[in-house]
Design an enzyme around this catalytic site. Structure first.
Site, PDB file in Angstrom:
ATOM      1  N   ARG A  92      32.453  41.559  39.422  1.00 17.66           N
ATOM      2  CA  ARG A  92      33.110  42.570  40.269  1.00 17.66           C
ATOM      3  C   ARG A  92      32.304  43.844  40.113  1.00 17.66           C
ATOM      4  NH1 ARG A  92      39.453  44.003  40.807  1.00 17.66           N
ATOM      5  NH2 ARG A  92      39.194  42.114  42.040  1.00 17.66           N
ATOM      6  N   HIS A 119      35.562  40.680  49.515  1.00 19.83           N
ATOM      7  CA  HIS A 119      36.419  40.125  48.464  1.00 19.83           C
ATOM      8  C   HIS A 119      36.671  38.655  48.812  1.00 19.83           C
ATOM      9  CE1 HIS A 119      38.918  39.973  45.077  1.00 19.83           C
ATOM     10  NE2 HIS A 119      39.910  40.771  45.424  1.00 19.83           N
ATOM     11  N   GLN A 122      39.377  36.371  47.130  1.00 23.38           N
ATOM     12  CA  GLN A 122      40.725  36.702  47.584  1.00 23.38           C
ATOM     13  C   GLN A 122      41.026  36.008  48.909  1.00 23.38           C
ATOM     14  OE1 GLN A 122      43.239  38.840  46.088  1.00 23.38           O
ATOM     15  NE2 GLN A 122      44.346  37.627  47.591  1.00 23.38           N
ATOM     16  N   ASP A 215      46.262  45.856  52.959  1.00 21.92           N
ATOM     17  CA  ASP A 215      45.580  46.145  51.694  1.00 21.92           C
ATOM     18  C   ASP A 215      45.751  47.647  51.472  1.00 21.92           C
ATOM     19  OD1 ASP A 215      43.874  46.040  49.455  1.00 21.92           O
ATOM     20  OD2 ASP A 215      42.054  46.163  50.658  1.00 21.92           O
ATOM     21  N   CYS A 254      46.924  41.437  49.043  1.00 21.65           N
ATOM     22  CA  CYS A 254      46.125  40.936  47.917  1.00 21.65           C
ATOM     23  C   CYS A 254      46.575  41.526  46.587  1.00 21.65           C
ATOM     24  CB  CYS A 254      44.651  41.192  48.167  1.00 21.65           C
ATOM     25  SG  CYS A 254      44.201  42.934  48.249  1.00 21.65           S
ATOM     26  N   ARG A 282      44.912  32.476  43.806  1.00 20.71           N
ATOM     27  CA  ARG A 282      43.627  32.937  43.263  1.00 20.71           C
ATOM     28  C   ARG A 282      43.143  31.937  42.206  1.00 20.71           C
ATOM     29  NH1 ARG A 282      42.033  38.269  43.543  1.00 20.71           N
ATOM     30  NH2 ARG A 282      40.099  37.397  42.714  1.00 20.71           N
TER      31      ARG A 282
HETATM   32  N1  NVA Z   1      40.313  46.947  48.889  1.00 20.13           N
HETATM   33  C1  NVA Z   1      40.822  46.942  47.526  1.00 20.13           C
HETATM   34  C2  NVA Z   1      41.128  45.557  47.069  1.00 20.13           C
HETATM   35  C3  NVA Z   1      41.736  45.471  45.700  1.00 20.13           C
HETATM   36  C4  NVA Z   1      41.975  44.080  45.217  1.00 20.13           C
HETATM   37  C5  NVA Z   1      39.839  47.615  46.609  1.00 20.13           C
HETATM   38  O1  NVA Z   1      38.625  47.387  46.755  1.00 20.13           O
HETATM   39  O2  NVA Z   1      40.261  48.407  45.760  1.00 20.13           O
HETATM   40  N1   CP Z   2      43.740  41.177  44.274  1.00 19.85           N
HETATM   41  C1   CP Z   2      42.944  41.504  43.257  1.00 19.85           C
HETATM   42  O1   CP Z   2      41.720  41.270  43.280  1.00 19.85           O
HETATM   43  O2   CP Z   2      43.603  42.056  42.210  1.00 19.85           O
HETATM   44  P1   CP Z   2      42.944  42.736  40.923  1.00 19.85           P
HETATM   45  O3   CP Z   2      42.203  43.960  41.392  1.00 19.85           O
HETATM   46  O4   CP Z   2      44.091  43.052  40.026  1.00 19.85           O
HETATM   47  O5   CP Z   2      41.990  41.755  40.310  1.00 19.85           O
END
Ligand code: NVA
Ligand code: CP
Length: 298
Positions: A92, A119, A122, A215, A254, A282
């Protein structure tokens, strides 16, 4: 040829279908998978750690603060080092150029656990949830409301069309999807029978849909960009009033949710919400993906 999963369309429609139906068992017995976090996480971290263990492999979770990345170690060097220990690298991170560099130099599969751009793990889980609740994805319509220029919007566009879905994105002016993403999604949709529609009217967007998704309006890394990410988004909130037109649609988020912003308590905790099945998926989707990419599938 090593297969990476950096964005949703790295899986062809047939490969995506295979992953979504794979039952991997202990496919990775005796192997190791490293999972690196340069941004916060709850679900991704725990679902990968538990899932890797369930596959019979050893999960190695690494937080960026405890590495040398902050002191200038190249992704290219980390990729070559980690490939000597692990059978897959999950990361990530921020810019997609970081994961691209990792994938270029790794000699094991690299999986995107969220970048600024995508993502895809997800959206695999989301597609699994749609199959579970609606019996399939091809020909179904999903409306995603909110920031059309973030990782979730991009992944719905690419992954949703790969699954043969009609993907609608409704966002305020200034927060619409990038042209290269919509062009690519349209190309995929032409092959799969899906479609892409960009809208600004949230009511028009949800009319007749099977799935409504949202989201956060402020993704990780955008917190201090000085842009008002509340006022322009208020009409795109998923609330009881908006859902009156589609009482049978399922609702996805998500997580983490900002209750009272992009989604209300009434919807999150209401009968249309399948967000905790989505979150569970997931685990299942990532296990299948790992088995598929590491080629240890049973
Ligand atoms: N769009 C959000 C998704 C979190 C799982 C982010 O990047 O923070
Ligand atoms: N949905 C998701 O990726 O959650 P986290 O940021 O908690 O991993």
């Amino acid at each position: 040829m090593i297969k990476h999963f950096l964005k949703d369309d790295d899986l062809s429609p047939a490969q995506q279908e295979e992953v979504l139906t794979l039952k991997p068992g202990k496919a990775l017995a005796g192997k190791a998978v490293v999972v690196i976090f340069e941004k916060p996480s709850l679900r991704t971290r725990v679902s990968f750690e538990v899932g890797i263990a369930q596959l019979g492999a050893t999960p190695v979770i690494v937080d960026a603060q405890t590495t040398h990345f902050g002191r200038g170690e190249l992704m290219a060097d980390a990729a070559r080092a980690l490939s000597r220990y692990a059978d897959a690298i999950v990361i990530r991170t921020f810019a997609d150029s970081r994961i691209a560099e990792l994938a270029e130099y790794a000699t094991v599969p690299v999986i995107n656990a969220l970048t600024d751009g995508y993502h895809p793990c997800q959206v695999l889980a989301d597609l699994m949830t749609i199959r579970q609740h609606l019996g399939g994805t091809a020909g179904k319509t999903i409306a995603y409301l909110g920031d059309g220029n973030n990782n979730m919007a991009n992944s719905y566009l690419l992954g949703g069309t790969t699954a043969g879905m009609h993907v609608r994105v409704a966002s305020p002016v200034g927060f619409t999807p990038a042209e290269h993403i919509t062009e690519r999604a349209k190309e995929i949709a032409e092959q799969t029978g899906g479609s892409v529609t960009l809208l600004t009217d949230p009511h028009e967007a949800v009319a007749g849909v099977d799935v409504v998704a949202t989201d956060t309006w402020t993704s990780m890394g955008m917190e201090n960009d000085g842009i008002d990410r509340i006022t322009p988004f208020l009409p795109y909130q998923i609330n009881g009033e908006l859902l009156k037109a589609v009482p049978n649609a399922i609702v996805l988020h998500c997580l983490p949710a900002h209750r009272g912003e992009e989604i209300t308590d009434e919807v999150m905790d209401g009968p249309q919400s399948v967000v905790f099945d989505q979150t569970e998926n997931r685990l299942h989707a990532q296990k299948a993906l790992l088995a598929f990419l590491v080629d240890g599938k049973e």
